[in-house]
Design a protein around this motif. Structure first.
Motif, PDB file in Angstrom:
ATOM      1  N   MET A  94       4.434   0.590   4.218  1.00  0.00           N
ATOM      2  CA  MET A  94       3.896   0.220   2.915  1.00  0.00           C
ATOM      3  C   MET A  94       4.825   0.650   1.787  1.00  0.00           C
ATOM      4  N   GLU A  95       5.318   1.872   1.841  1.00  0.00           N
ATOM      5  CA  GLU A  95       6.196   2.374   0.782  1.00  0.00           C
ATOM      6  C   GLU A  95       7.516   1.618   0.753  1.00  0.00           C
ATOM      7  N   GLY A  96       8.002   1.215   1.924  1.00  0.00           N
ATOM      8  CA  GLY A  96       9.221   0.423   1.963  1.00  0.00           C
ATOM      9  C   GLY A  96       9.044  -0.935   1.308  1.00  0.00           C
ATOM     10  N   ALA A  97       7.884  -1.568   1.571  1.00  0.00           N
ATOM     11  CA  ALA A  97       7.608  -2.869   0.960  1.00  0.00           C
ATOM     12  C   ALA A  97       7.448  -2.743  -0.547  1.00  0.00           C
ATOM     13  N   LEU A  98       6.777  -1.678  -0.990  1.00  0.00           N
ATOM     14  CA  LEU A  98       6.606  -1.449  -2.427  1.00  0.00           C
ATOM     15  C   LEU A  98       7.950  -1.219  -3.113  1.00  0.00           C
ATOM     16  N   ALA A  99       8.812  -0.421  -2.494  1.00  0.00           N
ATOM     17  CA  ALA A  99      10.125  -0.155  -3.079  1.00  0.00           C
ATOM     18  C   ALA A  99      10.945  -1.437  -3.182  1.00  0.00           C
ATOM     19  N   GLN A 100      10.824  -2.286  -2.170  1.00  0.00           N
ATOM     20  CA  GLN A 100      11.554  -3.559  -2.186  1.00  0.00           C
ATOM     21  C   GLN A 100      11.032  -4.471  -3.293  1.00  0.00           C
ATOM     22  N   MET A 101       9.724  -4.485  -3.486  1.00  0.00           N
ATOM     23  CA  MET A 101       9.126  -5.360  -4.485  1.00  0.00           C
ATOM     24  C   MET A 101       9.364  -4.859  -5.905  1.00  0.00           C
ATOM     25  N   LEU A 102       9.268  -3.552  -6.116  1.00  0.00           N
ATOM     26  CA  LEU A 102       9.347  -2.988  -7.459  1.00  0.00           C
ATOM     27  C   LEU A 102      10.754  -2.545  -7.844  1.00  0.00           C
ATOM     28  N   ARG A 117       5.679   6.422  -4.022  1.00  0.00           N
ATOM     29  CA  ARG A 117       4.942   7.325  -3.138  1.00  0.00           C
ATOM     30  C   ARG A 117       3.470   6.938  -3.160  1.00  0.00           C
ATOM     31  N   LEU A 118       2.914   6.676  -1.990  1.00  0.00           N
ATOM     32  CA  LEU A 118       1.503   6.330  -1.875  1.00  0.00           C
ATOM     33  C   LEU A 118       0.678   7.580  -1.581  1.00  0.00           C
ATOM     34  N   HIS A 119      -0.456   7.704  -2.256  1.00  0.00           N
ATOM     35  CA  HIS A 119      -1.411   8.785  -2.013  1.00  0.00           C
ATOM     36  C   HIS A 119      -2.691   8.156  -1.490  1.00  0.00           C
ATOM     37  N   ALA A 120      -3.044   8.471  -0.250  1.00  0.00           N
ATOM     38  CA  ALA A 120      -4.141   7.784   0.435  1.00  0.00           C
ATOM     39  C   ALA A 120      -5.424   8.592   0.413  1.00  0.00           C
ATOM     40  N   SER A 121      -6.506   7.929   0.802  1.00  0.00           N
ATOM     41  CA  SER A 121      -7.819   8.570   0.871  1.00  0.00           C
ATOM     42  C   SER A 121      -7.925   9.516   2.062  1.00  0.00           C
ATOM     43  N   GLY A 122      -6.973   9.456   2.967  1.00  0.00           N
ATOM     44  CA  GLY A 122      -6.987  10.314   4.143  1.00  0.00           C
ATOM     45  C   GLY A 122      -5.953   9.830   5.141  1.00  0.00           C
ATOM     46  N   ARG A 123      -6.141  10.227   6.388  1.00  0.00           N
ATOM     47  CA  ARG A 123      -5.201   9.856   7.440  1.00  0.00           C
ATOM     48  C   ARG A 123      -5.960   9.142   8.553  1.00  0.00           C
ATOM     49  N   THR A 124      -5.226   8.389   9.340  1.00  0.00           N
ATOM     50  CA  THR A 124      -5.739   7.912  10.616  1.00  0.00           C
ATOM     51  C   THR A 124      -4.714   8.276  11.677  1.00  0.00           C
ATOM     52  N   GLY A 156     -10.433  -0.710   5.513  1.00  0.00           N
ATOM     53  CA  GLY A 156     -10.537  -0.363   4.105  1.00  0.00           C
ATOM     54  C   GLY A 156      -9.866   0.935   3.725  1.00  0.00           C
ATOM     55  N   MET A 157      -8.643   1.173   4.193  1.00  0.00           N
ATOM     56  CA  MET A 157      -7.901   2.350   3.731  1.00  0.00           C
ATOM     57  C   MET A 157      -7.565   2.194   2.252  1.00  0.00           C
ATOM     58  N   ALA A 158      -7.785   3.232   1.467  1.00  0.00           N
ATOM     59  CA  ALA A 158      -7.478   3.213   0.031  1.00  0.00           C
ATOM     60  C   ALA A 158      -6.264   4.080  -0.236  1.00  0.00           C
ATOM     61  N   ALA A 159      -5.326   3.552  -1.022  1.00  0.00           N
ATOM     62  CA  ALA A 159      -4.114   4.301  -1.355  1.00  0.00           C
ATOM     63  C   ALA A 159      -3.639   3.914  -2.745  1.00  0.00           C
ATOM     64  N   CYS A 160      -3.183   4.913  -3.518  1.00  0.00           N
ATOM     65  CA  CYS A 160      -2.752   4.693  -4.900  1.00  0.00           C
ATOM     66  C   CYS A 160      -1.268   4.972  -5.081  1.00  0.00           C
ATOM     67  N   PHE A 161      -0.676   4.289  -6.051  1.00  0.00           N
ATOM     68  CA  PHE A 161       0.680   4.593  -6.495  1.00  0.00           C
ATOM     69  C   PHE A 161       0.740   4.345  -7.992  1.00  0.00           C
ATOM     70  N   GLN A 162       1.705   4.975  -8.632  1.00  0.00           N
ATOM     71  CA  GLN A 162       1.869   4.811 -10.073  1.00  0.00           C
ATOM     72  C   GLN A 162       3.155   4.038 -10.377  1.00  0.00           C
ATOM     73  N   THR A 163       3.073   3.182 -11.372  1.00  0.00           N
ATOM     74  CA  THR A 163       4.206   2.364 -11.761  1.00  0.00           C
ATOM     75  C   THR A 163       4.078   1.969 -13.222  1.00  0.00           C
ATOM     76  N   ASP A 164       5.205   1.647 -13.839  1.00  0.00           N
ATOM     77  CA  ASP A 164       5.160   1.137 -15.213  1.00  0.00           C
ATOM     78  C   ASP A 164       5.367  -0.376 -15.248  1.00  0.00           C
ATOM     79  N   LYS A 165       5.384  -1.027 -14.086  1.00  0.00           N
ATOM     80  CA  LYS A 165       5.540  -2.470 -14.029  1.00  0.00           C
ATOM     81  C   LYS A 165       4.296  -3.147 -14.603  1.00  0.00           C
ATOM     82  N   THR A 166       4.508  -4.232 -15.321  1.00  0.00           N
ATOM     83  CA  THR A 166       3.408  -4.906 -16.022  1.00  0.00           C
ATOM     84  C   THR A 166       2.886  -6.137 -15.294  1.00  0.00           C
ATOM     85  N   MET A 167       3.287  -6.352 -14.078  1.00  0.00           N
ATOM     86  CA  MET A 167       2.853  -7.533 -13.347  1.00  0.00           C
ATOM     87  C   MET A 167       1.338  -7.524 -13.133  1.00  0.00           C
TER      88      MET A 167
END
Length: 271
Positions: free
Chosen positions: A31-39, A44-51, A59-70
């Protein structure tokens, strides 16, 4: 700066689990590799937990911060063009900057799937635990009731679990049958490492007549992992949903006792 929460579905068969680990491929790493490629920048992803390895998620939930306006839709659709076929973003929505998917979670819903069949099933080998022979489903269902409530689940965790406290609350535990399939749905405040899988393995032993439903209370009180059942295999387990309060609302200590607020009910673009 924006705080974007993604709801991620994945087949965990080919991964070491959600969390990045050395010398193994994780869902987070992909996931982080795909995000880095896109942005065009490290993310860095921060998730609701681990599996764990082999465990799935709807329904895994994960957040990241960005200043992109898309727009939010672009995060979902852009990532899904870059991710492998066994990982997909179901939803992207904007959350307050102080929102943390782990610490703001009110609870989680896991499902464990059993296949009751003497003949192996190639189509379900990655999504269910096949059980041969007869299983007393009613006895296992009675045992489920013993787990509901706040208990010390020390007897139902992995030996290498590093949690500081083993007290957790299970809001509900239901065992339902649909033909050859048996579904164990567990909703609770949080879970220890392998907790659902040890519970599932112990319930199977109840269904096989090796234990009684009344034995569960003694296991909870004893706190001895060696006394409880086997750890069920990972492929039957799926993280179905993470519960969150309405933005700005006071936390509900019992989210499963009302109609759960699904991820799409939070602010942001709907599913």
């Amino acid at each position: 700066m924006r705080n974007i929460m993604l709801t991620v579905e994945y087949d965990g068969t080919n991964y070491c689990g959600w969390q990045t680990q050395p010398n193994a491929t994780s869902v987070q790493e992909i996931m982080e590799g795909a995000l880095a490629q896109m942005l065009g920048e490290p993310v860095r992803l921060h998730a609701s937990g681990r599996t764990d390895a082999g465990v799935h998620a709807l329904g895994m939930a994960a957040c990241f911060q960005t200043d992109k306006t898309m727009p939010l839709r672009a995060f979902r659709e852009g990532l899904n063009t870059l991710l492998p076929r066994d990982i997909a973003v179901r939803e992207a929505r904007e959350m307050p900057l102080d929102f943390n998917p782990r610490f703001h979670a009110q609870g989680k819903h896991y499902r464990y799937t059993f296949l009751l069949d003497d003949i192996r099933s190639p189509l379900t080998r990655h999504t269910a635990w096949r059980l041969k022979g007869k299983l007393d489903v009613e006895a296992a269902r009675r045992a489920c009731a013993e787990f509901v409530g706040e208990h010390d689940f020390a007897a139902f965790r992995a030996s290498n679990c590093a949690a500081k406290t083993t007290v957790r609350e299970i809001y509900s535990m239901d065992l339902t049958q649909d033909g050859r399939f048996l579904y164990l749905d567990v909703r609770g405040s949080g879970f220890l490492k392998n907790m659902i899988r040890v519970i599932a393995g112990t319930l199977v032993e109840v269904g096989q007549g090796k234990r009684t439903p009344e034995d569960i209370r003694q296991l909870l009180e004893g706190g001895d992992r060696r006394a409880s059942g086997q750890t069920a295999p990972p492929q039957g387990l799926c993280l179905m949903e993470v519960f969150y309060p309405e933005v700005g609302a006071e936390p509900d200590p019992h989210p499963a006792r009302r109609k759960p607020r699904r991820a799409r009910d939070l602010e942001g673009e709907g599913t």
